[in-house]
Design an enzyme around this catalytic site. Structure first.
Site, PDB file in Angstrom:
ATOM      1  CG  LEU A   9      23.348   5.629  28.101  1.00 15.70           C
ATOM      2  CD1 LEU A   9      22.223   6.656  28.236  1.00 15.70           C
ATOM      3  CD2 LEU A   9      22.824   4.221  28.346  1.00 15.70           C
ATOM      4  NE  ARG A  16      22.350  16.216  14.769  1.00 11.98           N
ATOM      5  CZ  ARG A  16      22.484  16.926  15.887  1.00 11.98           C
ATOM      6  NH1 ARG A  16      22.814  18.200  15.829  1.00 11.98           N
ATOM      7  NH2 ARG A  16      22.295  16.351  17.058  1.00 11.98           N
ATOM      8  CD  GLU A 160      15.267  15.542  28.173  1.00  8.15           C
ATOM      9  OE1 GLU A 160      15.892  15.811  27.126  1.00  8.15           O
ATOM     10  OE2 GLU A 160      15.821  15.403  29.272  1.00  8.15           O
TER      11      GLU A 160
END
Ligand code: UD1
Ligand code: CA
Length: 496
Positions: A9, A16, A160
Site C-alpha cells: 500500500l 508530514r 482503530e
C-alpha cells in the site's frame, strides 16, 4: 512462493514530510523506503506483486516499475482507506486469487526484513488462519489500531484509535499494518467491509471482525523487533530510522569481518559489498553500489559512491564517484575522483588531484596537485607535480594520451588532443601542444636569463636589496667570475 500474492500500500499522502517528494520515495541507506519494502517482500518470491499508488503516482508508479517491472500497479484515485486500497488491488488483477495467501504490507517501513515476513507467513499457514496480524507491543500505541483479545487471548478485532474506548486505548499490542489473509476469505470479505466508523474510511482491519463472526481463525504474532514495522512519517523519524538501519548494516559487516573503527561516523548503504579484512576509519560514507575488496583501508573522511576499490588499496580523505581503484593502489589525501576514473594496480592518485574519465595504468602515478581529465596514462608513467590535462577548449572536450613509462616534468600543461609517446620525457613547465614522439624530451620554456645585480640597483634600501648586497659583499672574491652585472641599459630593464 507459487501461491503468495503481495499487496504493498503506497497511495497515501505523507503530508508530514512537507516535501515535493512522495513519502515512500524518501531515501535511507541508499534506497527509497518503498525499495526497502519491495526488496523484503520480493525475497519471498511472490507469484503476484501489486502496488497501490494514488498520491503523486506520476512519481511513485515509474519508480516502482523500474524496481519491479513485474509489479502490477493499481491506481487508487481517492484514498478511502486501507480496505478500499486492497479492494482496488484485487480488482487490478485479471482475477482475484482464491487460493493461497495474500500478504499486505505498507510502503513506508524501511527496516522490514524478508526473514520476518517468511516466519510470519509460515506461522499464518501453520495456524490455518483466515487472517493473521503481525502485531507489536509498543510503549506508545497512540495512532495505531489496537489488538483486542478476549480473556482466553483469542484475537477478536482490531479497533482503530479514533473508534476505541478508553480501555481499548490502553492496549499496547498494536497492528503493525502487515496482515496475511487466506485468499478466498479476503476475496469474500473485502466486498463486505463498510465505512461506518469515526473516519468514514474502509478499514481493512474490519476483516478481522468478519472472520471472527464466521468463527474463522484469527491470530496475531507480536514481533520482537518492532522497529521493522515502523513507518517514517516525517523527516525526524526518517533520520531516526536511517541511523538505526545504518547501525544494523554496519554491525552486520563487522560480524562479517570488516573492521570499523567508529561505527557512529560510518555510513554504509544497503547495496554496498565489503570483503573480510576491509578496514574503515572514522568519517566514511560508502554509498550506492560501492564494492571494496579485502585488506583495503578506507578513510578517514572519505565518501565513495558507486566505486570499486581493489584489494589492499588505500583511500584517504577522498571524494569519489563511479571510480575503479586497482589492487594495492593509493589515493589521497584530498583526491577528487570523478566518474570514469580507472586507476591500475599499485597506481597512485595523490594529494589534491582531480581525475575524470581517466584511465591510469598499473603502477602509474599522479602524485601531486593535478587535474587529469579525458586522459589515458600508460603503465609505470609518472606525471609531474602540478600538471593540468587541459581537455576543454571552450567548445569541446579532447583526449590526452600518455604512453608507458613516460616521465613528465612538474607544472606541465597538456593541451588536448595531444599524445606523449612511450618512455618520453617533458621538461618542467612544458606546455605540450604538439605530440611528443616516443623517447623524446619535450621542452617549451625559453632559456633562463639571469639579470645580474638587478635587485642591487632597483631595490636598493629594501630588505631584499640589503640581503642581496650582504650576500654579494660576502662573496666579493667570486664576483669578477660572474661577468658584468645589469647595467643601466633601458632595453634590458624593459624586458626584465
Ligand atoms: C493503519 C491501520 C492500523 C495500523 C496502522 C499501522 C487500518 C484501518 N488501520 O492505520 O490498524 O496500526 O496502519 O501503520 O488499516 N493507504 C492507501 N490507501 C488508503 C489509505 C492508506 O494506500 O486509502 C496506505 C498508506 O499509504 C500507508 C498504509 O496504507 O502506506 C497505511 O495507511 P495509514 O493511513 O498510514 O494507516 P492508518 O489508517 O493510520
Ligand atoms: Ca493514517
Amino acid at each position: 512462493m507459487t501461491d503468495l500474492t503481495v499487496i504493498v500500500l503506497a497511495a497515501g499522502g505523507g503530508t508530514r514530510m512537507k516535501s515535493k517528494t512522495p513519502k515512500v520515495l524518501h531515501r535511507i541507506a541508499g534506497r527509497s523506503m518503498i525499495e526497502h519494502v519491495l526488496t523484503a517482500v520480493g525475497a519471498l518470491d511472490p507469484v503476484r506483486l501489486i502496488t497501490v499508488v494514488g498520491h503523486q503516482r506520476e512519481l511513485v508508479a515509474p519508480h516502482v516499475s523500474q524496481l519491479r517491472p513485474d509489479a502490477v500497479l493499481a491506481v487508487q484515485e481517492e484514498q478511502l482507506g486501507t480496505g478500499h486500497a486492497v479492494r482496488i488491488a484485487l480488482e487490478a488483477l485479471a482475477g482475484a486469487p482464491t487460493d493461497g495467501v495474500v500478504l499486505v504490507a505498507n510502503g513506508d517501513t524501511p527496516l522490514l526484513e524478508a526473514a520476518t515476513l517468511r516466519e510470519f507467513a509460515a506461522a499464518h499457514r501453520a495456524a490455518r488462519a483466515a487472517v493473521s496480524i503481525l502485531s507489536g507491543i509498543v510503549e506508545k500505541p497512540a495512532g495505531y489500531g489496537r489488538i483486542v483479545r478476549d480473556d482466553a487471548g483469542v484475537v477478536q478485532a482490531i479497533v482503530e484509535e479514533k473508534d476505541a474506548t478508553d480501555d481499548q486505548r490502553a492496549i499496547t499490542e498494536i497492528n503493525s499494518g502487515i496482515l496475511a489473509f487466506d485468499a478466498a476469505f479476503l476475496a469474500d470479505a473485502i466486498a463486505r467491509i463498510g465505512n461506518d466508523n469515526a473516519k468514514g474510511e474502509y478499514y481493512l482491519t474490519d476483516a478481522i471482525g468478519l472472520a471472527r463472526d464466521a468463527d474463522l481463525v484469527v491470530t496475531a504474532h507480536p514481533i520482537d523487533d518492532a522497529l521493522q514495522t515502523e513507518g517514517a512519517n516525517d523527516r525526524a523519524q526518517l533520520a531516526d530510522l536511517g541511523r538505526e538501519l545504518n547501525r544494523r548494516i554496519v554491525t552486520r559487516w563487522m560480524r562479517d569481518g570488516v573492521t570499523v573503527m567508529d561505527p557512529a561516523t560510518t555510513w554504509i548503504d544497503a547495496d554496498v559489498v565489503l570483503a573480510p579484512d576491509v578496514t574503515i576509519l572514522p568519517g566514511v560514507q560508502l554509498l550506492g553500489a560501492t564494492v571494496v575488496a579485502e585488506d583495503a583501508v578506507i578513510g578517514p573522511d572519505t565518501t565513495l559512491e558507486d566505486c570499486e576499490i581493489g584489494a589492499g588499496a588505500r583511500v584517504v580523505r577522498t571524494h569519489g564517484q563511479l571510480a575503479v581503484i586497482g589492487a594495492g593502489a593509493s589515493v589521497g589525501p584530498f583526491a577528487y575522483l570523478r566518474p570514469g576514473t580507472l586507476l591500475g594496480a599499485d597506481g597512485k592518485i595523490g594529494a589534491f588531484v582531480e581525475t575524470k574519465n581517466a584511465r591510469i595504468g598499473d603502477g602509474a602515478k599522479v602524485p601531486h596537485l593535478s587535474y587529469v581529465g579525458d586522459a589515458e596514462i600508460g603503465e609505470g608513467t609518472n606525471i609531474g607535480a602540478g600538471t593540468i590535462f587541459a581537455n576543454y577548449d571552450g567548445v569541446a572536450k579532447h583526449r590526452t594520451v600518455v604512453g608507458r613509462h613516460a616521465k613528465t616534468g612538474s607544472n606541465n600543461t597538456f593541451v588536448a588532443p595531444v599524445t606523449i609517446g612511450d618512455g618520453a620525457s617533458t621538461g618542467g613547465g612544458t606546455v605540450v601542444r604538439r605530440d611528443v614522439p616516443a623517447g623524446a624530451l619535450a621542452v617549451s620554456t625559453s632559456p633562463q636569463r639571469n639579470l645580474e645585480g638587478w635587485v642591487l640597483s632597483r631595490r636598493a634600501g629594501t630588505a631584499q636589496g640589503d640581503a642581496a648586497a650582504a650576500a654579494v659583499a660576502a662573496a666579493t672574491g667570486e664576483q669578477s667570475e660572474n661577468g658584468p652585472g645589469l647595467g643601466d641599459d633601458p632595453a634590458e630593464r624593459a624586458e626584465s
